[in-house]
Design an enzyme around this catalytic site. Structure first.
Site, PDB file in Angstrom:
ATOM      1  N   SER A  46       0.821  -1.212   0.000  1.00 33.85           N
ATOM      2  CA  SER A  46       0.000   0.000   0.000  1.00 33.85           C
ATOM      3  C   SER A  46       0.847   1.251   0.000  1.00 33.85           C
ATOM      4  O   SER A  46       2.016   1.231   0.401  1.00 33.85           O
ATOM      5  CB  SER A  46      -0.852  -0.002   1.275  1.00 33.85           C
ATOM      6  OG  SER A  46       0.023  -0.211   2.378  1.00 33.85           O
ATOM      7  N   ALA A 115      -3.463  11.016  10.519  1.00 35.04           N
ATOM      8  CA  ALA A 115      -2.707  11.122  11.779  1.00 35.04           C
ATOM      9  C   ALA A 115      -1.412  11.870  11.450  1.00 35.04           C
ATOM     10  O   ALA A 115      -0.453  11.287  10.956  1.00 35.04           O
ATOM     11  CB  ALA A 115      -2.411   9.728  12.316  1.00 35.04           C
ATOM     12  N   GLU A 119       4.257   7.997  13.783  1.00 38.65           N
ATOM     13  CA  GLU A 119       4.202   6.802  14.637  1.00 38.65           C
ATOM     14  C   GLU A 119       4.793   7.076  16.015  1.00 38.65           C
ATOM     15  O   GLU A 119       5.792   7.801  16.141  1.00 38.65           O
ATOM     16  CB  GLU A 119       4.998   5.663  13.980  1.00 38.65           C
ATOM     17  CG  GLU A 119       4.458   5.257  12.620  1.00 38.65           C
ATOM     18  CD  GLU A 119       5.325   4.209  11.905  1.00 38.65           C
ATOM     19  OE1 GLU A 119       4.924   3.784  10.809  1.00 38.65           O
ATOM     20  OE2 GLU A 119       6.380   3.831  12.447  1.00 38.65           O
ATOM     21  N   ASP A 158      -1.551  -7.393  16.389  1.00 36.71           N
ATOM     22  CA  ASP A 158      -0.233  -6.888  15.972  1.00 36.71           C
ATOM     23  C   ASP A 158       0.031  -5.510  16.573  1.00 36.71           C
ATOM     24  O   ASP A 158       0.539  -4.609  15.905  1.00 36.71           O
ATOM     25  CB  ASP A 158      -0.140  -6.848  14.438  1.00 36.71           C
ATOM     26  CG  ASP A 158       1.317  -6.737  13.962  1.00 36.71           C
ATOM     27  OD1 ASP A 158       1.533  -6.378  12.783  1.00 36.71           O
ATOM     28  OD2 ASP A 158       2.229  -6.973  14.780  1.00 36.71           O
ATOM     29  N   GLU A 162       4.808   0.959  16.200  1.00 36.94           N
ATOM     30  CA  GLU A 162       4.655   1.399  14.806  1.00 36.94           C
ATOM     31  C   GLU A 162       3.175   1.565  14.452  1.00 36.94           C
ATOM     32  O   GLU A 162       2.826   2.358  13.591  1.00 36.94           O
ATOM     33  CB  GLU A 162       5.225   0.381  13.806  1.00 36.94           C
ATOM     34  CG  GLU A 162       6.709   0.167  13.858  1.00 36.94           C
ATOM     35  CD  GLU A 162       7.086  -0.971  14.790  1.00 36.94           C
ATOM     36  OE1 GLU A 162       6.555  -1.004  15.935  1.00 36.94           O
ATOM     37  OE2 GLU A 162       7.897  -1.820  14.408  1.00 36.94           O
ATOM     38  N   ASP A 176      -3.797  -0.285  11.395  1.00 38.67           N
ATOM     39  CA  ASP A 176      -3.303  -1.572  10.906  1.00 38.67           C
ATOM     40  C   ASP A 176      -4.122  -2.763  11.404  1.00 38.67           C
ATOM     41  O   ASP A 176      -3.628  -3.603  12.152  1.00 38.67           O
ATOM     42  CB  ASP A 176      -1.833  -1.753  11.312  1.00 38.67           C
ATOM     43  CG  ASP A 176      -1.067  -2.293  10.110  1.00 38.67           C
ATOM     44  OD1 ASP A 176       0.165  -2.281  10.117  1.00 38.67           O
ATOM     45  OD2 ASP A 176      -1.738  -2.738   9.166  1.00 38.67           O
TER      46      ASP A 176
END
Ligand SMILES: Nc1ncnc2c1ncn2[C@@H]1O[C@H](COP(=O)(O)OP(=O)(O)OP(=O)(O)O)[C@@H](O)[C@H]1O
Ligand SMILES: O=C(O)C[C@H](Cc1nc2cc(Cl)cc(Cl)c2[nH]1)c1ccc(Cl)cc1
Length: 334
Positions: A46, A115, A119, A158, A162, A176
């Site tokens: 992506s 955002a 991260e 997950d 990150e 994610d």
């Protein structure tokens, strides 16, 4: 005022016509409705671009996936899981919101909250580690978002720095969800069929049907990022809500220590440390936080603190949970 049905890239606009009657207009969003800006980042499948809705001038992050690549890499399941999961988790300040999805002949598009802060991992690396106040604030926001996910029957699977993004107010936005697990309602336990094969939930069934994964690969082939993987996922290949709380414990440790608790030269050695619970606190690690982490990094998921236990742990003393947590000013990261 727009009422958005996120799923079908349709938004219904209330409209007052010239006679003052209220009507509704169906608006189908597509690529033409946005002007695309800078690239925010690249994933394996992506590209994420900043974009502005031409009509409302609202800014979004649009995640673009190439259809051919998705199919070639057998990631159709993950894309559809991401869409279904994000649609379920549409209403929490700590989770990246999905506004529309649409496609054209070449690509799939997810229109998401932007955002702008990047991260959380970036800040931990830049500062080395967080002080207790910052760890308490970011830990509390992450936990509040996990509680919401779990209440909607979603396990992230997950969680890691990150995947914790920050918005323009430096508040948490978890992202994610392509590898999330939706707990089939009403019971989470899964009876085996007469042929002894695990009965697949609906989502896995229709994925397996339309893509035809061989049987031996069907059951839970997904494993998260080595440093944050829970022992139960490594030993009996099944993740549960407690797996997200194991990852939460790893994140709290990492914010204060500047490194994750389990890290070795390669994935296999990292997995060994996890299943043997081999980790050390650095000197100076705060005592109260140490007690919290020790009660989260427990091999048996049923013996790990629950979310309510964590919220009432002394480390989070003074935190106002609920709406207030998301209204307050983020502590300056120093
Ligand atoms: N909503 C968002 N707002 C701002 N930046 C984002 C947003 N979503 C993703 N990004 C950034 O874009 C990059 C790619 O994200 P994406 O989720 O597409 O792939 P990834 O999950 O990071 O990579 P992989 O697919 O390999 O796991 C990441 O660096 C991420 O920080
Ligand atoms: O649920 C929907 O709206 C329909 C589709 C489902 C879908 N159509 C696809 C086509 C291709 Cl080629 C690949 C994937 Cl992963 C595909 N997923 C869709 C469209 C856009 C996005 Cl971002 C996700 C799923």
């Amino acid at each position: 005022e727009e009422w958005k049905d996120r799923g079908a890239a349709v938004s219904i606009q209330k409209h007052i016509d010239s006679n003052g009657n209220q009507t509704h207009r169906i608006v189908k969003k597509g690529v033409q409705d946005f002007s695309f800006g800078r690239t925010l980042g690249e994933g394996s499948y992506s590209t994420v671009l900043a974009a502005t809705d031409r009509q409302t001038l609202t800014e979004y992050a649009i995640k673009v996936l190439d259809k051919r690549h998705i199919i070639k890499e057998k990631k159709v399941k993950y894309v559809n899981i991401e869409k279904n999961t994000l649609n379920r988790l549409g209403d929490h300040p700590g989770i990246v919101r999905l506004y529309y999805t649409f496609q054209d002949e070449r690509s799939l598009y997810f229109v998401l909250d932007l955002a702008t802060g990047g991260e959380l991992l970036g800040f931990v690396k830049k500062l080395g580690s967080f002080d207790e106040e910052c760890t308490r604030f970011y830990g509390a926001q992450i936990l509040d978002a996990i509680e919401y996910m779990h209440s909607k029957g979603v396990i992230h699977r997950d969680l890691k720095p990150e995947n914790v993004l920050l918005d323009e107010h430096m508040h948490v936005k978890i992202t994610d969800f392509g590898t999330a697990k939706i707990l089939d309602l009403p019971s989470q336990t899964r009876a085996n069929n007469s042929d002894g094969k695990p009965q697949l939930d609906r989502q896995e069934q229709d994925f397996a049907n339309n893509i035809g994964i061989p049987d031996h690969e069907r059951a839970n082939s997904f494993v998260g990022t080595a440093e944050y993987v829970s022992p139960e996922l490594l030993t009996d290949k099944s993740a549960c809500k407690g797996s997200d709380l194991w990852a939460f414990g790893c994140i709290v440790f990492q914010l204060l220590a500047g490194r994750p608790p389990f890290k070795a030269g390669n994935e296999y050695q990292t997995f060994q440390k996890i299943v043997n619970l081999e980790y050390q606190f650095p000197p100076g690690f705060p005592k109260v936080a140490r007690d919290l982490v020790e009660r989260l990094l427990v091999l048996d998921p049923t013996k790990r603190l629950t979310i309510d236990n964590i919220k009432s742990h002394p480390f989070f003393e003074g935190v106002s949970w609920g709406k207030q947590l998301w209204k307050q000013k983020a502590p300056r990261l120093k």
